[in-house]
Design an enzyme around this catalytic site. Sequence first.
Site, PDB file in Angstrom:
ATOM      1  N   TYR A 157      31.951 113.787 102.381  1.00 35.85           N
ATOM      2  CA  TYR A 157      31.151 114.659 101.508  1.00 35.85           C
ATOM      3  C   TYR A 157      31.963 115.108 100.281  1.00 35.85           C
ATOM      4  O   TYR A 157      31.460 115.104  99.155  1.00 35.85           O
ATOM      5  CB  TYR A 157      30.708 115.860 102.341  1.00 35.85           C
ATOM      6  CG  TYR A 157      29.785 116.845 101.667  1.00 35.85           C
ATOM      7  CD1 TYR A 157      28.416 116.617 101.587  1.00 35.85           C
ATOM      8  CD2 TYR A 157      30.276 118.047 101.144  1.00 35.85           C
ATOM      9  CE1 TYR A 157      27.567 117.546 100.994  1.00 35.85           C
ATOM     10  CE2 TYR A 157      29.438 118.978 100.560  1.00 35.85           C
ATOM     11  CZ  TYR A 157      28.082 118.724 100.486  1.00 35.85           C
ATOM     12  OH  TYR A 157      27.237 119.650  99.902  1.00 35.85           O
ATOM     13  N   LYS A 161      30.978 114.335  96.485  1.00 37.49           N
ATOM     14  CA  LYS A 161      30.700 115.420  95.533  1.00 37.49           C
ATOM     15  C   LYS A 161      31.674 115.397  94.354  1.00 37.49           C
ATOM     16  O   LYS A 161      31.318 115.816  93.235  1.00 37.49           O
ATOM     17  CB  LYS A 161      30.736 116.771  96.253  1.00 37.49           C
ATOM     18  CG  LYS A 161      29.552 116.989  97.213  1.00 37.49           C
ATOM     19  CD  LYS A 161      28.216 116.806  96.522  1.00 37.49           C
ATOM     20  CE  LYS A 161      27.059 117.437  97.266  1.00 37.49           C
ATOM     21  NZ  LYS A 161      25.763 117.138  96.622  1.00 37.49           N
TER      22      LYS A 161
HETATM   23  P1  NAD Z   1      19.076 120.903 102.938  1.00 43.22           P
HETATM   24  O1  NAD Z   1      19.605 120.085 104.055  1.00 43.22           O
HETATM   25  O2  NAD Z   1      18.396 122.187 103.248  1.00 43.22           O
HETATM   26  O3  NAD Z   1      18.082 120.033 102.036  1.00 43.22           O
HETATM   27  C1  NAD Z   1      18.396 118.732 101.645  1.00 43.22           C
HETATM   28  C2  NAD Z   1      17.103 117.969 101.401  1.00 43.22           C
HETATM   29  O4  NAD Z   1      17.465 116.628 100.984  1.00 43.22           O
HETATM   30  C3  NAD Z   1      16.242 117.841 102.658  1.00 43.22           C
HETATM   31  O5  NAD Z   1      14.917 118.263 102.389  1.00 43.22           O
HETATM   32  C4  NAD Z   1      16.316 116.357 102.991  1.00 43.22           C
HETATM   33  O6  NAD Z   1      15.144 115.844 103.599  1.00 43.22           O
HETATM   34  C5  NAD Z   1      16.559 115.736 101.628  1.00 43.22           C
HETATM   35  N1  NAD Z   1      17.137 114.401 101.745  1.00 43.22           N
HETATM   36  C6  NAD Z   1      18.178 114.015 102.525  1.00 43.22           C
HETATM   37  N2  NAD Z   1      18.378 112.685 102.432  1.00 43.22           N
HETATM   38  C7  NAD Z   1      17.441 112.214 101.554  1.00 43.22           C
HETATM   39  C8  NAD Z   1      17.133 110.924 101.043  1.00 43.22           C
HETATM   40  N3  NAD Z   1      17.815 109.834 101.418  1.00 43.22           N
HETATM   41  N4  NAD Z   1      16.114 110.819 100.152  1.00 43.22           N
HETATM   42  C9  NAD Z   1      15.398 111.903  99.780  1.00 43.22           C
HETATM   43  N5  NAD Z   1      15.638 113.148 100.235  1.00 43.22           N
HETATM   44  C10 NAD Z   1      16.647 113.301 101.113  1.00 43.22           C
HETATM   45  O7  NAD Z   1      20.328 121.128 101.970  1.00 43.22           O
HETATM   46  P2  NAD Z   1      20.623 122.205 100.802  1.00 43.22           P
HETATM   47  O8  NAD Z   1      21.608 123.152 101.324  1.00 43.22           O
HETATM   48  O9  NAD Z   1      19.371 122.690 100.188  1.00 43.22           O
HETATM   49  O10 NAD Z   1      21.421 121.238  99.795  1.00 43.22           O
HETATM   50  C11 NAD Z   1      20.869 120.727  98.591  1.00 43.22           C
HETATM   51  C12 NAD Z   1      21.996 120.107  97.784  1.00 43.22           C
HETATM   52  O11 NAD Z   1      22.990 121.096  97.505  1.00 43.22           O
HETATM   53  C13 NAD Z   1      22.728 118.969  98.506  1.00 43.22           C
HETATM   54  O12 NAD Z   1      23.107 117.978  97.573  1.00 43.22           O
HETATM   55  C14 NAD Z   1      23.956 119.672  99.052  1.00 43.22           C
HETATM   56  O13 NAD Z   1      24.996 118.756  99.279  1.00 43.22           O
HETATM   57  C15 NAD Z   1      24.253 120.643  97.930  1.00 43.22           C
HETATM   58  N6  NAD Z   1      25.072 121.792  98.308  1.00 43.22           N
HETATM   59  C16 NAD Z   1      24.652 122.682  99.250  1.00 43.22           C
HETATM   60  C17 NAD Z   1      25.455 123.764  99.545  1.00 43.22           C
HETATM   61  C18 NAD Z   1      25.068 124.820 100.555  1.00 43.22           C
HETATM   62  O14 NAD Z   1      25.892 125.701 100.832  1.00 43.22           O
HETATM   63  N7  NAD Z   1      23.874 124.793 101.110  1.00 43.22           N
HETATM   64  C19 NAD Z   1      26.688 123.936  98.885  1.00 43.22           C
HETATM   65  C20 NAD Z   1      27.071 123.003  97.941  1.00 43.22           C
HETATM   66  C21 NAD Z   1      26.246 121.939  97.643  1.00 43.22           C
END
Ligand code: NAD
Length: 256
Positions: A157, A161
Site C-alpha cells: 500500500y 500510494k
Molecule cells: P473504503 O474501503 O471505505 O472505500 C473504498 C471503496 O473503493 C469501496 O467502496 C470499494 O468498493 C471501492 N473499490 C475497491 N476496489 C475497487 C475497484 N477495483 N474498482 C472500483 N471500486 C473499488 O475506503 P476509504 O477509507 O473511503 O478510502 C478511500 C481512499 O482513501 C482509498 O484510496 C484509500 O486508500 C485512501 N485513504 C484512506 C485513508 C483512511 O484513513 N480511511 C487514509 C489515507 C488514504
Amino acid sequence: MYDESTTSLRVAIVTGAARGIGAAIARRLASDGAAVALLDLDADGCEKVAAEIRGSGGRAWAGSVDVTDSGRVEAAVEAVVTELGPPTVLVNNAGITRDNLLFKMTEDEWDAVMDVHLKGAFLMSRTVQRHMTAQGYGRIVNISSISALGNRGQANYASAKAGIQAFTKTLALELGKFGVTVNSVAPGFVVTEMTAATAERLGLTFEDYQNKAAEQAAVRRVGRPEDIAHAVAFLAAEDSSYISGQVLYVAGGPVN
Ligand code: NAD
C-alpha cells in the site's frame, strides 16, 4: 440523458464512491454544483448515495466499474458521457488494503493493491483525459496517503500510494498545456470502513484505534471523510488552475 444545449454543468467522476471518503467527495462536488458520476464495484452502494444527492437537489448518476479492468473502465466512462456529458473532473479514490509484514505478504496481496491503486488510476486517467484535452479543461485529483512515507505492514500500500504521487506529478507535466491540472490529496487517519477493518485486524476496538490516532495528530482528532472532500473540492475548483503536480497532506498536522 446529457443535452449539450441545456447544461453547462461541470461533470465529475468519483471512483470508490459507494461509501467512505469517495461518497463524501461525491456529495461535496455535487453540492458545489457538479453533476457527479459515482463509480464503484458496489453499484448499489453508489445508487444509494446518488439518490441522496438527487434528493437534495443535486445531479448524480451511479454506475459500476472495476477500475483494474480496462474494458469496464472504457464502458463506464462512455456511460458517464451519455448520461451526464464529458467529464471535467476525475477523482481516483478507489482503494483497498491487504496489509501484512513483508515476510508474510503474498504475491496476490502485492498485486491486488498495485492493481487497484496504480493500474486503476492509470486506466481511469488514460480514458478520461481524452475528454478533458478535447475540452481544453480538466481537474484530476488522486488520493494518496500518509502511508506513502512508509508504514509498517503496508509495503504494498505504501509503495502504491507513493507511486500515486509520482503518477500525479508526471500527469501534471503532460496534461498542463491542455488546461488539465493533476494533484493529489494524501489523507491521514480517516474514520471509514477501511480503518475499522484495520482496527479489527490489529485486535483493537475501533474506538481505541481512533483515540490512539487522535493523540498522534497535532489537532488531536481523527479525520472525517468530509475533511478529505473539502481538500479535493479545493483542487477540483476552476479557480485552482495554477496549482498542479502538488501533494496536499490532510492529516491534522505536519507529516514526516
Ligand atoms: P473504503 O474501503 O471505505 O472505500 C473504498 C471503496 O473503493 C469501496 O467502496 C470499494 O468498493 C471501492 N473499490 C475497491 N476496489 C475497487 C475497484 N477495483 N474498482 C472500483 N471500486 C473499488 O475506503 P476509504 O477509507 O473511503 O478510502 C478511500 C481512499 O482513501 C482509498 O484510496 C484509500 O486508500 C485512501 N485513504 C484512506 C485513508 C483512511 O484513513 N480511511 C487514509 C489515507 C488514504
